[in-house]
Design a protein around this motif. Sequence first.
Motif, PDB file in Angstrom:
ATOM      1  N   SER A 188       0.839  -1.213   0.000  1.00 21.21           N
ATOM      2  CA  SER A 188       0.000   0.000   0.000  1.00 21.21           C
ATOM      3  C   SER A 188       0.863   1.247   0.000  1.00 21.21           C
ATOM      4  CB  SER A 188      -0.878   0.060   1.249  1.00 21.21           C
ATOM      5  OG  SER A 188      -1.793  -0.958   1.259  1.00 21.21           O
ATOM      6  N   ARG A 189       1.846   1.248   0.908  1.00 22.56           N
ATOM      7  CA  ARG A 189       2.737   2.428   0.989  1.00 22.56           C
ATOM      8  C   ARG A 189       3.437   2.674  -0.333  1.00 22.56           C
ATOM      9  NH1 ARG A 189       3.589   0.976   6.621  1.00 22.56           N
ATOM     10  NH2 ARG A 189       5.056  -0.631   6.025  1.00 22.56           N
ATOM     11  N   GLU A 190       3.702   1.597  -1.051  1.00 23.83           N
ATOM     12  CA  GLU A 190       4.430   1.713  -2.324  1.00 23.83           C
ATOM     13  C   GLU A 190       3.506   2.015  -3.507  1.00 23.83           C
ATOM     14  OE1 GLU A 190       7.819   1.511  -3.063  1.00 23.83           O
ATOM     15  OE2 GLU A 190       7.954   1.823  -0.899  1.00 23.83           O
ATOM     16  N   GLY A 191       2.234   2.235  -3.216  1.00 24.81           N
ATOM     17  CA  GLY A 191       1.320   2.692  -4.271  1.00 24.81           C
ATOM     18  C   GLY A 191       0.551   1.601  -4.992  1.00 24.81           C
ATOM     19  N   ILE A 192       0.579   0.385  -4.457  1.00 27.67           N
ATOM     20  CA  ILE A 192      -0.237  -0.674  -5.054  1.00 27.67           C
ATOM     21  C   ILE A 192      -1.575  -0.686  -4.312  1.00 27.67           C
ATOM     22  CG2 ILE A 192      -0.391  -3.142  -5.616  1.00 27.67           C
ATOM     23  CD1 ILE A 192       1.897  -1.594  -7.055  1.00 27.67           C
ATOM     24  N   ARG A 193      -2.604  -0.229  -4.974  1.00 27.37           N
ATOM     25  CA  ARG A 193      -3.877  -0.010  -4.275  1.00 27.37           C
ATOM     26  C   ARG A 193      -4.719  -1.277  -4.203  1.00 27.37           C
ATOM     27  NH1 ARG A 193      -5.445   5.282  -3.696  1.00 27.37           N
ATOM     28  NH2 ARG A 193      -7.632   4.698  -3.897  1.00 27.37           N
ATOM     29  N   LYS A 194      -4.576  -2.136  -5.197  1.00 20.48           N
ATOM     30  CA  LYS A 194      -5.419  -3.341  -5.191  1.00 20.48           C
ATOM     31  C   LYS A 194      -4.641  -4.506  -4.601  1.00 20.48           C
ATOM     32  CE  LYS A 194      -8.435  -1.847  -8.832  1.00 20.48           C
ATOM     33  NZ  LYS A 194      -8.906  -2.025 -10.206  1.00 20.48           N
ATOM     34  N   VAL A 195      -4.850  -4.711  -3.309  1.00 18.43           N
ATOM     35  CA  VAL A 195      -4.200  -5.806  -2.586  1.00 18.43           C
ATOM     36  C   VAL A 195      -5.302  -6.559  -1.846  1.00 18.43           C
ATOM     37  CG1 VAL A 195      -2.565  -6.408  -0.768  1.00 18.43           C
ATOM     38  CG2 VAL A 195      -2.069  -4.476  -2.282  1.00 18.43           C
ATOM     39  N   VAL A 196      -5.365  -7.860  -2.032  1.00 17.45           N
ATOM     40  CA  VAL A 196      -6.357  -8.644  -1.289  1.00 17.45           C
ATOM     41  C   VAL A 196      -5.646  -9.751  -0.516  1.00 17.45           C
ATOM     42  CG1 VAL A 196      -8.464  -8.243  -2.603  1.00 17.45           C
ATOM     43  CG2 VAL A 196      -6.846  -9.950  -3.404  1.00 17.45           C
ATOM     44  N   LEU A 197      -5.994  -9.875   0.760  1.00 21.60           N
ATOM     45  CA  LEU A 197      -5.446 -10.952   1.588  1.00 21.60           C
ATOM     46  C   LEU A 197      -6.490 -12.048   1.740  1.00 21.60           C
ATOM     47  CD1 LEU A 197      -4.035  -8.186   3.074  1.00 21.60           C
ATOM     48  CD2 LEU A 197      -3.008 -10.065   4.324  1.00 21.60           C
ATOM     49  N   HIS A 198      -6.053 -13.281   1.573  1.00 24.51           N
ATOM     50  CA  HIS A 198      -6.947 -14.416   1.793  1.00 24.51           C
ATOM     51  C   HIS A 198      -6.270 -15.412   2.723  1.00 24.51           C
ATOM     52  CE1 HIS A 198     -10.040 -13.451  -1.119  1.00 24.51           C
ATOM     53  NE2 HIS A 198      -9.156 -13.327  -2.087  1.00 24.51           N
ATOM     54  N   ASP A 199      -6.986 -15.819   3.746  1.00 23.78           N
ATOM     55  CA  ASP A 199      -6.532 -16.907   4.613  1.00 23.78           C
ATOM     56  C   ASP A 199      -6.918 -18.215   3.920  1.00 23.78           C
ATOM     57  OD1 ASP A 199      -6.550 -18.961   6.514  1.00 23.78           O
ATOM     58  OD2 ASP A 199      -7.006 -17.594   8.162  1.00 23.78           O
ATOM     59  N   VAL A 200      -5.926 -18.998   3.531  1.00 18.94           N
ATOM     60  CA  VAL A 200      -6.216 -20.188   2.701  1.00 18.94           C
ATOM     61  C   VAL A 200      -7.015 -21.246   3.438  1.00 18.94           C
ATOM     62  CG1 VAL A 200      -4.274 -19.953   1.109  1.00 18.94           C
ATOM     63  CG2 VAL A 200      -3.962 -21.218   3.252  1.00 18.94           C
ATOM     64  N   ALA A 201      -7.041 -21.151   4.777  1.00 18.27           N
ATOM     65  CA  ALA A 201      -7.820 -22.140   5.533  1.00 18.27           C
ATOM     66  C   ALA A 201      -9.249 -21.663   5.777  1.00 18.27           C
ATOM     67  CB  ALA A 201      -7.149 -22.440   6.862  1.00 18.27           C
ATOM     68  N   ARG A 202      -9.491 -20.378   5.667  1.00 17.30           N
ATOM     69  CA  ARG A 202     -10.818 -19.855   6.023  1.00 17.30           C
ATOM     70  C   ARG A 202     -11.612 -19.339   4.829  1.00 17.30           C
ATOM     71  NH1 ARG A 202      -7.557 -19.104  10.253  1.00 17.30           N
ATOM     72  NH2 ARG A 202      -8.336 -19.861  12.255  1.00 17.30           N
ATOM     73  N   THR A 203     -10.948 -18.927   3.783  1.00 16.76           N
ATOM     74  CA  THR A 203     -11.649 -18.454   2.588  1.00 16.76           C
ATOM     75  C   THR A 203     -11.708 -19.609   1.599  1.00 16.76           C
ATOM     76  OG1 THR A 203     -10.740 -16.248   2.895  1.00 16.76           O
ATOM     77  CG2 THR A 203     -11.631 -16.740   0.724  1.00 16.76           C
ATOM     78  N   ASN A 204     -12.913 -19.902   1.126  1.00 13.22           N
ATOM     79  CA  ASN A 204     -13.005 -20.964   0.122  1.00 13.22           C
ATOM     80  C   ASN A 204     -12.147 -20.576  -1.088  1.00 13.22           C
ATOM     81  OD1 ASN A 204     -14.192 -22.354  -2.351  1.00 13.22           O
ATOM     82  ND2 ASN A 204     -15.186 -23.441  -0.656  1.00 13.22           N
TER      83      ASN A 204
END
Length: 399
Positions: free
Chosen positions: A273-289
């Motif tokens: 984010s600080r480096e200007g990448i606005r589209k970042v999504v985090l997924h927990d591989v055990a909790r998100t299908n």
Amino acid sequence: MITLKGKVHYVGVNDRIKTLFEGLWPLPYGVTYNSYLIADEKVALIDTVDANYFDLFLDKIKEVIGDRPIDYLIINHMEPDHSGSIRLLRQFYPELTVVTNKKALEMVKGYYGTASSSKVIDEGDTLELGHHVLRFHMIPMVHWPETMVSYDLTDHIVFSGDAFGCFGALNGTPLDYQMDPTIYWSEMERYYSNIVGKYGSPVQRALQKLKDLEIDMICATHGPVWTGENVPRVISVYDRLSRYATEEGVVIAYGSMYGNTQQAAEAVAEELSREGIRKVVLHDVARTNHSFILADIFRYKGIILCAPTYNASIFPQMEMLMSEIEMRGIKDRYLSYFGSFSWACHSVKRLAAFSEKVGFEVVGNPVEMKQGLMPDTRKACEALARAMADRLKMDRQPA
Ligand code: FEO
């Protein structure tokens, strides 16, 4: 009765009960099994529905044709969500002739016993119904070997099977101009990435084959009926996804047993984010299908995978995600990865083997995090994030 145009009717059904499509993929908005009925001098039914919905399906057919017989059952695709009602349909319409290609007919026999009356068609063959004339085009491996489309030369409608389909039951009629189609665009990407994603090249070949057709309406087996300006839009979505084309952004998929690897993943996201990448999504591989993770992996150029060591290998759900990425033949991505461990690091070796196999461009230095996120590991994670941000920014077009 739902009339799409003239003699062409919708007789499909909504499934709001099934929770997992193919036993794997969640259906937060449900799903449709679309079937179409052309009530011409001859009556042609195009595909059927899941067998659980046969009663409703039969009612819808009878609402259109009353006591008239069905002359032809055209089968574009044999997966049981569409072919499941064939056996029951034959009991009610014993005289109908199955019209399909040789491969599909073998599947009819394999799933439902003998196909008593049938007409085998091949590429470019036509079927006259009276006012309507249908022409058949084979689109193998979109996403089964027998798949084909039926093109209505009269009204310029393509009955496309699963091609151009999407998840989501209908909130009203299937016609896109009679409802708000917003949810279907993201559900189309998720459907494509989950179900069709491995078959980018066959989809490209299918699009080439269909490119010269005049198409006023797309009638797929799942989702809305697309018309007007949505026709080229739907085709462009399938074109983009089957080329594995991406936009700038990063999917961070992490596994975490006690929160330490998650903290490292968060540190990477913050630096992106600080480096200007606005589209970042985090997924927990055990909790998100993984259905949703795969849709994002199809969308974004950057992938960052991170997981703990587990049983001298890697966190199991990360193993599964790697397999899902690999089996879809996803191309042209930037990959960064890091792993954690408490006494012996194996996860990074496993991620390295994965990166070699899929052939993604590896960005930054993989981090091995021992136990908690200490200041030096945080710095290494941030450096990894900066490397990914820099690589993505190199692709930006000059303003
Ligand atoms: Fe919707 Fe491939 O079945």
